[in-house]
Scaffold this motif. Structure first.
Motif, PDB file in Angstrom:
ATOM      1  N   LYS B  55     131.685  53.408 112.219  1.00 24.69           N
ATOM      2  CA  LYS B  55     130.364  53.103 111.688  1.00 24.69           C
ATOM      3  C   LYS B  55     129.274  53.540 112.649  1.00 24.69           C
ATOM      4  O   LYS B  55     129.440  53.482 113.874  1.00 24.69           O
ATOM      5  CB  LYS B  55     130.231  51.604 111.432  1.00 24.69           C
ATOM      6  CG  LYS B  55     131.060  51.095 110.258  1.00 24.69           C
ATOM      7  CD  LYS B  55     130.785  49.621 110.009  1.00 24.69           C
ATOM      8  CE  LYS B  55     131.582  49.120 108.814  1.00 24.69           C
ATOM      9  NZ  LYS B  55     131.349  47.684 108.559  1.00 24.69           N
ATOM     10  N   ALA B  56     128.164  53.931 112.076  1.00 27.36           N
ATOM     11  CA  ALA B  56     127.045  54.358 112.912  1.00 27.36           C
ATOM     12  C   ALA B  56     126.414  53.165 113.613  1.00 27.36           C
ATOM     13  O   ALA B  56     126.450  52.035 113.110  1.00 27.36           O
ATOM     14  CB  ALA B  56     126.010  55.069 112.056  1.00 27.36           C
ATOM     15  N   THR B  57     125.855  53.426 114.767  1.00 28.38           N
ATOM     16  CA  THR B  57     125.109  52.416 115.510  1.00 28.38           C
ATOM     17  C   THR B  57     123.631  52.687 115.330  1.00 28.38           C
ATOM     18  O   THR B  57     123.152  53.763 115.701  1.00 28.38           O
ATOM     19  CB  THR B  57     125.468  52.469 117.003  1.00 28.38           C
ATOM     20  OG1 THR B  57     126.874  52.306 117.153  1.00 28.38           O
ATOM     21  CG2 THR B  57     124.733  51.368 117.753  1.00 28.38           C
ATOM     22  N   TYR B  58     122.920  51.721 114.786  1.00 28.20           N
ATOM     23  CA  TYR B  58     121.513  51.911 114.477  1.00 28.20           C
ATOM     24  C   TYR B  58     120.626  51.331 115.577  1.00 28.20           C
ATOM     25  O   TYR B  58     120.944  50.309 116.175  1.00 28.20           O
ATOM     26  CB  TYR B  58     121.166  51.233 113.144  1.00 28.20           C
ATOM     27  CG  TYR B  58     121.764  51.930 111.955  1.00 28.20           C
ATOM     28  CD1 TYR B  58     123.097  51.707 111.592  1.00 28.20           C
ATOM     29  CD2 TYR B  58     121.024  52.822 111.197  1.00 28.20           C
ATOM     30  CE1 TYR B  58     123.661  52.365 110.510  1.00 28.20           C
ATOM     31  CE2 TYR B  58     121.575  53.473 110.109  1.00 28.20           C
ATOM     32  CZ  TYR B  58     122.903  53.244 109.775  1.00 28.20           C
ATOM     33  OH  TYR B  58     123.450  53.900 108.705  1.00 28.20           O
ATOM     34  N   GLU B  59     119.511  52.009 115.820  1.00 30.60           N
ATOM     35  CA  GLU B  59     118.534  51.501 116.773  1.00 30.60           C
ATOM     36  C   GLU B  59     117.786  50.313 116.155  1.00 30.60           C
ATOM     37  O   GLU B  59     117.731  50.144 114.927  1.00 30.60           O
ATOM     38  CB  GLU B  59     117.541  52.597 117.150  1.00 30.60           C
ATOM     39  CG  GLU B  59     118.190  53.759 117.909  1.00 30.60           C
ATOM     40  CD  GLU B  59     118.734  53.356 119.258  1.00 30.60           C
ATOM     41  OE1 GLU B  59     117.942  52.866 120.104  1.00 30.60           O
ATOM     42  OE2 GLU B  59     119.953  53.543 119.493  1.00 30.60           O
ATOM     43  N   GLN B  60     117.249  49.519 117.032  1.00 35.60           N
ATOM     44  CA  GLN B  60     116.516  48.343 116.573  1.00 35.60           C
ATOM     45  C   GLN B  60     115.373  48.749 115.658  1.00 35.60           C
ATOM     46  O   GLN B  60     114.622  49.681 115.962  1.00 35.60           O
ATOM     47  CB  GLN B  60     115.963  47.590 117.788  1.00 35.60           C
ATOM     48  CG  GLN B  60     115.453  46.199 117.469  1.00 35.60           C
ATOM     49  CD  GLN B  60     115.095  45.429 118.725  1.00 35.60           C
ATOM     50  OE1 GLN B  60     115.090  45.975 119.827  1.00 35.60           O
ATOM     51  NE2 GLN B  60     114.791  44.158 118.578  1.00 35.60           N
ATOM     52  N   GLY B  61     115.270  48.059 114.533  1.00 33.67           N
ATOM     53  CA  GLY B  61     114.186  48.333 113.600  1.00 33.67           C
ATOM     54  C   GLY B  61     114.525  49.350 112.527  1.00 33.67           C
ATOM     55  O   GLY B  61     113.727  49.554 111.606  1.00 33.67           O
ATOM     56  N   VAL B  62     115.675  49.980 112.625  1.00 32.27           N
ATOM     57  CA  VAL B  62     116.080  50.957 111.608  1.00 32.27           C
ATOM     58  C   VAL B  62     117.004  50.260 110.610  1.00 32.27           C
ATOM     59  O   VAL B  62     118.023  49.677 111.005  1.00 32.27           O
ATOM     60  CB  VAL B  62     116.799  52.155 112.254  1.00 32.27           C
ATOM     61  CG1 VAL B  62     117.255  53.139 111.177  1.00 32.27           C
ATOM     62  CG2 VAL B  62     115.883  52.838 113.258  1.00 32.27           C
ATOM     63  N   GLU B  63     116.643  50.337 109.329  1.00 31.91           N
ATOM     64  CA  GLU B  63     117.430  49.642 108.306  1.00 31.91           C
ATOM     65  C   GLU B  63     118.684  50.429 107.945  1.00 31.91           C
ATOM     66  O   GLU B  63     118.595  51.533 107.400  1.00 31.91           O
ATOM     67  CB  GLU B  63     116.579  49.479 107.047  1.00 31.91           C
ATOM     68  CG  GLU B  63     115.308  48.672 107.232  1.00 31.91           C
ATOM     69  CD  GLU B  63     114.499  48.678 105.947  1.00 31.91           C
ATOM     70  OE1 GLU B  63     113.344  49.157 105.973  1.00 31.91           O
ATOM     71  OE2 GLU B  63     115.019  48.227 104.913  1.00 31.91           O
ATOM     72  N   LYS B  64     119.832  49.873 108.222  1.00 30.96           N
ATOM     73  CA  LYS B  64     121.072  50.592 107.966  1.00 30.96           C
ATOM     74  C   LYS B  64     121.348  50.752 106.478  1.00 30.96           C
ATOM     75  O   LYS B  64     122.021  51.697 106.064  1.00 30.96           O
ATOM     76  CB  LYS B  64     122.243  49.900 108.656  1.00 30.96           C
ATOM     77  CG  LYS B  64     122.498  48.481 108.186  1.00 30.96           C
ATOM     78  CD  LYS B  64     123.683  47.899 108.942  1.00 30.96           C
ATOM     79  CE  LYS B  64     123.967  46.477 108.492  1.00 30.96           C
ATOM     80  NZ  LYS B  64     125.098  45.868 109.227  1.00 30.96           N
ATOM     81  N   ASP B  65     120.842  49.846 105.656  1.00 29.63           N
ATOM     82  CA  ASP B  65     121.064  49.970 104.213  1.00 29.63           C
ATOM     83  C   ASP B  65     120.110  50.994 103.601  1.00 29.63           C
ATOM     84  O   ASP B  65     120.337  51.467 102.485  1.00 29.63           O
ATOM     85  CB  ASP B  65     120.865  48.625 103.530  1.00 29.63           C
ATOM     86  CG  ASP B  65     121.915  47.619 103.958  1.00 29.63           C
ATOM     87  OD1 ASP B  65     121.601  46.413 104.001  1.00 29.63           O
ATOM     88  OD2 ASP B  65     123.043  48.045 104.279  1.00 29.63           O
ATOM     89  N   LYS B  66     119.070  51.293 104.329  1.00 27.85           N
ATOM     90  CA  LYS B  66     118.090  52.263 103.863  1.00 27.85           C
ATOM     91  C   LYS B  66     118.513  53.676 104.255  1.00 27.85           C
ATOM     92  O   LYS B  66     118.374  54.617 103.506  1.00 27.85           O
ATOM     93  CB  LYS B  66     116.749  51.944 104.517  1.00 27.85           C
ATOM     94  CG  LYS B  66     115.638  52.934 104.267  1.00 27.85           C
ATOM     95  CD  LYS B  66     115.138  52.781 102.873  1.00 27.85           C
ATOM     96  CE  LYS B  66     113.869  53.556 102.672  1.00 27.85           C
ATOM     97  NZ  LYS B  66     113.432  53.500 101.257  1.00 27.85           N
ATOM     98  N   PHE B  67     119.028  53.783 105.460  1.00 27.10           N
ATOM     99  CA  PHE B  67     119.434  55.079 106.000  1.00 27.10           C
ATOM    100  C   PHE B  67     120.944  55.053 106.229  1.00 27.10           C
ATOM    101  O   PHE B  67     121.436  54.625 107.274  1.00 27.10           O
ATOM    102  CB  PHE B  67     118.694  55.361 107.308  1.00 27.10           C
ATOM    103  CG  PHE B  67     117.197  55.408 107.166  1.00 27.10           C
ATOM    104  CD1 PHE B  67     116.414  54.311 107.522  1.00 27.10           C
ATOM    105  CD2 PHE B  67     116.566  56.530 106.650  1.00 27.10           C
ATOM    106  CE1 PHE B  67     115.034  54.350 107.384  1.00 27.10           C
ATOM    107  CE2 PHE B  67     115.184  56.576 106.508  1.00 27.10           C
ATOM    108  CZ  PHE B  67     114.407  55.488 106.871  1.00 27.10           C
ATOM    109  N   LEU B  68     121.664  55.540 105.216  1.00 26.26           N
ATOM    110  CA  LEU B  68     123.113  55.507 105.269  1.00 26.26           C
ATOM    111  C   LEU B  68     123.634  56.737 106.003  1.00 26.26           C
ATOM    112  O   LEU B  68     123.290  57.858 105.668  1.00 26.26           O
ATOM    113  CB  LEU B  68     123.695  55.467 103.854  1.00 26.26           C
ATOM    114  CG  LEU B  68     123.300  54.258 102.995  1.00 26.26           C
ATOM    115  CD1 LEU B  68     123.907  54.379 101.607  1.00 26.26           C
ATOM    116  CD2 LEU B  68     123.737  52.966 103.652  1.00 26.26           C
TER     117      LEU B  68
END
Lengths: 113, 115
Positions: B55-68
């Protein structure tokens, strides 16, 4: 790099002069640094890199200086040419925490013919 | 040097639709790919780190459900902007690296405009 989100500072130089572009980073654990050049509407292009065990590295017409004490990086471009006009970014990586690269604010360089 | 191909270079879509951006490493196996976002006259902002097979690791403030993000192979990562809205309009850039201390190679970017 730091200060993501701020607007780009600008630098104008005369063709043939030397350019110095500066970058500050905030993470004292950063140990690998890269300078990139970005032209409008394109992805960044690699210019030169340096690791934290060095304080200077030279390439073709470019030199990168690293001062870890004050967390400062600079890019010197010798005999600046119109083709050097672009936005320049530094990016840093802290290998102890991962392999992500974080970009600095960037500097827009304009070379005046 | 290594080549990273990003497609499409420009996309215009209606609000509410989803857009997929592809990033391919053409001549090397990319263990890690990164996705950045860039607004006009601003720096590149790291959105997420993508490792093959995980799974990708998202930076703080980035919506993982928005940017798949999907990194199905060592040469391909995709970013899907779901239910795009005008505020998602931006320049999205992918990059790839082969191992620690290896420099990042960048794609040419995708200009997304949401109407």
């Amino acid at each position: 790099g730091e200060s993501v989100g701020l607007h780009l500072p600008t630098l104008s130089v005369q063709e043939g002069d030397n350019s110095i572009i500066n970058c500050a980073y905030s993470n004292s654990a950063s140990d690998y640094f890269i300078w990139y050049k970005q032209e409008s509407g394109k992805g960044p292009q690699f210019i030169i890199d340096i690791r934290s065990n060095m304080d200077k590295r030279q390439g073709q017409r470019v030199t990168v200086l690293l001062n870890k004490t004050v967390k400062h990086l600079s890019l010197q471009i010798a005999a600046t040419q119109p083709g050097d006009s672009a936005v320049y970014f530094c990016a840093d990586q802290a290998s102890s925490t991962g392999n992500q690269f974080y970009f600095g604010t960037g500097t827009s360089l304009t070379v005046i013919p | 040097g290594a080549v990273v191909s990003q497609h499409p270079s420009r996309v215009i879509c209606k609000s509410g639709t989803s857009v997929k951006i592809e990033c391919r490493s053409l001549d090397f196996q990319a263990t890690t790919m990164f996705w950045y976002r860039q607004f006009p006259k601003q720096s590149l902002m790291l959105m997420a780190t993508s490792n093959e097979g995980s799974k990708a690791t998202y930076e703080q403030g980035v919506e993982k459900d928005k940017f798949l993000i999907n990194h199905a192979s060592l040469t391909l990562s995709t970013l899907t902007v779901t239910s795009a809205h005008p505020e998602d309009s931006s320049f999205y850039i992918c990059s790839a690296t082969a191992e620690l201390y290896e420099k990042l190679f960048f794609g040419s970017g995708t200009q997304l405009s949401v109407l």
